[in-house]
Scaffold this motif. Structure first.
Motif, PDB file in Angstrom:
ATOM      1  N   SER A 112       0.835  -1.214   0.000  1.00  0.00           N
ATOM      2  CA  SER A 112       0.000   0.000   0.000  1.00  0.00           C
ATOM      3  C   SER A 112       0.863   1.255   0.000  1.00  0.00           C
ATOM      4  O   SER A 112       0.567   2.219  -0.711  1.00  0.00           O
ATOM      5  CB  SER A 112      -0.933   0.003   1.222  1.00  0.00           C
ATOM      6  OG  SER A 112      -1.976  -0.914   1.045  1.00  0.00           O
ATOM      7  N   SER A 113       1.931   1.248   0.770  1.00  0.00           N
ATOM      8  CA  SER A 113       2.836   2.406   0.817  1.00  0.00           C
ATOM      9  C   SER A 113       3.474   2.662  -0.545  1.00  0.00           C
ATOM     10  O   SER A 113       3.622   3.813  -0.964  1.00  0.00           O
ATOM     11  CB  SER A 113       3.926   2.185   1.867  1.00  0.00           C
ATOM     12  OG  SER A 113       3.363   2.162   3.155  1.00  0.00           O
ATOM     13  N   GLN A 114       3.854   1.582  -1.247  1.00  0.00           N
ATOM     14  CA  GLN A 114       4.428   1.733  -2.583  1.00  0.00           C
ATOM     15  C   GLN A 114       3.407   2.346  -3.547  1.00  0.00           C
ATOM     16  O   GLN A 114       3.754   3.210  -4.357  1.00  0.00           O
ATOM     17  CB  GLN A 114       4.884   0.382  -3.119  1.00  0.00           C
ATOM     18  CG  GLN A 114       6.069  -0.201  -2.384  1.00  0.00           C
ATOM     19  CD  GLN A 114       6.319  -1.660  -2.781  1.00  0.00           C
ATOM     20  OE1 GLN A 114       5.901  -2.113  -3.833  1.00  0.00           O
ATOM     21  NE2 GLN A 114       6.993  -2.385  -1.904  1.00  0.00           N
ATOM     22  N   ILE A 115       2.155   1.920  -3.449  1.00  0.00           N
ATOM     23  CA  ILE A 115       1.104   2.449  -4.321  1.00  0.00           C
ATOM     24  C   ILE A 115       0.879   3.928  -4.021  1.00  0.00           C
ATOM     25  O   ILE A 115       0.789   4.753  -4.929  1.00  0.00           O
ATOM     26  CB  ILE A 115      -0.206   1.639  -4.156  1.00  0.00           C
ATOM     27  CG1 ILE A 115      -0.003   0.169  -4.523  1.00  0.00           C
ATOM     28  CG2 ILE A 115      -1.345   2.270  -4.947  1.00  0.00           C
ATOM     29  CD1 ILE A 115       0.515  -0.106  -5.897  1.00  0.00           C
ATOM     30  N   LEU A 116       0.820   4.282  -2.733  1.00  0.00           N
ATOM     31  CA  LEU A 116       0.643   5.679  -2.341  1.00  0.00           C
ATOM     32  C   LEU A 116       1.793   6.533  -2.870  1.00  0.00           C
ATOM     33  O   LEU A 116       1.582   7.637  -3.375  1.00  0.00           O
ATOM     34  CB  LEU A 116       0.534   5.791  -0.818  1.00  0.00           C
ATOM     35  CG  LEU A 116       0.337   7.200  -0.267  1.00  0.00           C
ATOM     36  CD1 LEU A 116      -0.938   7.840  -0.789  1.00  0.00           C
ATOM     37  CD2 LEU A 116       0.327   7.160   1.262  1.00  0.00           C
TER      38      LEU A 116
ATOM     39  N   GLU B 286      -6.835   5.710   7.640  1.00  0.00           N
ATOM     40  CA  GLU B 286      -5.911   5.104   8.587  1.00  0.00           C
ATOM     41  C   GLU B 286      -5.947   3.577   8.744  1.00  0.00           C
ATOM     42  O   GLU B 286      -4.910   2.980   8.871  1.00  0.00           O
ATOM     43  CB  GLU B 286      -6.117   5.724   9.985  1.00  0.00           C
ATOM     44  CG  GLU B 286      -5.665   7.162  10.083  1.00  0.00           C
ATOM     45  CD  GLU B 286      -4.170   7.341   9.885  1.00  0.00           C
ATOM     46  OE1 GLU B 286      -3.391   6.469  10.299  1.00  0.00           O
ATOM     47  OE2 GLU B 286      -3.791   8.356   9.283  1.00  0.00           O
ATOM     48  N   PRO B 287      -7.100   2.939   8.825  1.00  0.00           N
ATOM     49  CA  PRO B 287      -7.073   1.521   9.210  1.00  0.00           C
ATOM     50  C   PRO B 287      -6.134   0.695   8.344  1.00  0.00           C
ATOM     51  O   PRO B 287      -6.022   0.922   7.139  1.00  0.00           O
ATOM     52  CB  PRO B 287      -8.517   1.061   9.021  1.00  0.00           C
ATOM     53  CG  PRO B 287      -9.329   2.297   8.998  1.00  0.00           C
ATOM     54  CD  PRO B 287      -8.433   3.393   8.496  1.00  0.00           C
TER      55      PRO B 287
ATOM     56  N   HIS C 227      -6.459  -4.567   1.992  1.00  0.00           N
ATOM     57  CA  HIS C 227      -6.226  -3.242   2.566  1.00  0.00           C
ATOM     58  C   HIS C 227      -6.911  -2.174   1.717  1.00  0.00           C
ATOM     59  O   HIS C 227      -6.333  -1.654   0.758  1.00  0.00           O
ATOM     60  CB  HIS C 227      -4.726  -2.963   2.663  1.00  0.00           C
ATOM     61  CG  HIS C 227      -4.417  -1.732   3.451  1.00  0.00           C
ATOM     62  ND1 HIS C 227      -3.209  -1.092   3.375  1.00  0.00           N
ATOM     63  CD2 HIS C 227      -5.149  -1.025   4.335  1.00  0.00           C
ATOM     64  CE1 HIS C 227      -3.223  -0.031   4.177  1.00  0.00           C
ATOM     65  NE2 HIS C 227      -4.400   0.023   4.761  1.00  0.00           N
ATOM     66  N   PRO C 228      -8.162  -1.849   2.050  1.00  0.00           N
ATOM     67  CA  PRO C 228      -8.823  -0.738   1.362  1.00  0.00           C
ATOM     68  C   PRO C 228      -8.448   0.586   2.034  1.00  0.00           C
ATOM     69  O   PRO C 228      -8.427   0.679   3.253  1.00  0.00           O
ATOM     70  CB  PRO C 228     -10.309  -1.056   1.531  1.00  0.00           C
ATOM     71  CG  PRO C 228     -10.388  -1.886   2.762  1.00  0.00           C
ATOM     72  CD  PRO C 228      -9.061  -2.577   2.930  1.00  0.00           C
ATOM     73  N   TRP C 229      -8.127   1.583   1.237  1.00  0.00           N
ATOM     74  CA  TRP C 229      -7.793   2.905   1.757  1.00  0.00           C
ATOM     75  C   TRP C 229      -8.059   3.933   0.650  1.00  0.00           C
ATOM     76  O   TRP C 229      -8.298   3.571  -0.482  1.00  0.00           O
ATOM     77  CB  TRP C 229      -6.349   2.980   2.252  1.00  0.00           C
ATOM     78  CG  TRP C 229      -5.314   2.518   1.271  1.00  0.00           C
ATOM     79  CD1 TRP C 229      -4.873   1.245   1.091  1.00  0.00           C
ATOM     80  CD2 TRP C 229      -4.584   3.326   0.329  1.00  0.00           C
ATOM     81  NE1 TRP C 229      -3.919   1.197   0.101  1.00  0.00           N
ATOM     82  CE2 TRP C 229      -3.727   2.461  -0.378  1.00  0.00           C
ATOM     83  CE3 TRP C 229      -4.585   4.678   0.027  1.00  0.00           C
ATOM     84  CZ2 TRP C 229      -2.866   2.917  -1.381  1.00  0.00           C
ATOM     85  CZ3 TRP C 229      -3.733   5.146  -0.975  1.00  0.00           C
ATOM     86  CH2 TRP C 229      -2.882   4.258  -1.654  1.00  0.00           C
TER      87      TRP C 229
END
Length: 158
Positions: free
Chosen positions: A25-29, A41-42, A61-63
């Protein structure tokens, strides 16, 4: 039945799967590259895999990225994601308006390195949707199935 060893789920603790999924998720962001606004946040959740729900699970991980200064910021970020995914080892398997009434622009990609897929939606104003009151980029990162280590009680991990 396919006995390809590459199809055998990796044994991984739930904590490690959550950590690895957060990393994706961090890489996508980072690829989206929006420096303003907010990110939900979750962290990643866990769901059973249908093949063997007592021993196999996947991380989801949905965000979203929201509360930016303009919809253009979101559109630019979505375009950056589309451009950078292939450069970073992702294969885009679907891209275009989805089947919703709003015809939201949607992208689905599979990692060529890891057992992960992502789905991203650009939720902005459009002729089909009208004025969007909460524009955002919605991302869902989903892992392939992992095997829980011996003794893990998956029903207590969800």
């Amino acid at each position: 039945m396919n006995n390809d060893p590459a199809d055998t789920p990796e044994t991984l603790s739930v904590a490690k799967a959550r950590e690895r999924t957060s990393g994706v998720s961090s890489q996508i962001l980072e690829m989206i590259g929006i420096k303003e606004g907010k990110v939900t946040e979750p962290g990643p959740g866990i769901a059973p895999c249908a093949e063997d729900p007592r021993h196999l699970y996947r991380a989801n991980h949905p965000w979203s990225v929201y509360a930016v200064s303009s919809e253009e910021v979101l559109k630019d970020g979505f375009q950056r994601l589309r451009e950078k995914l292939p450069e970073r080892g992702w294969k885009i398997v679907e891209y275009g308006p989805n089947k919703s009434k709003a015809k939201t622009l949607e992208l689905t990609a599979d990692s060529t390195k890891d057992r992960y897929s992502i789905n991203a939606e650009l939720v902005v104003s459009s002729p089909a949707a009208g004025q969007e009151s909460n524009p955002l980029i919605l991302v869902t990162v989903t892992s392939g199935c992992f095997r829980a280590p011996e003794g893990t009680k998956l029903d207590q991990e969800f």
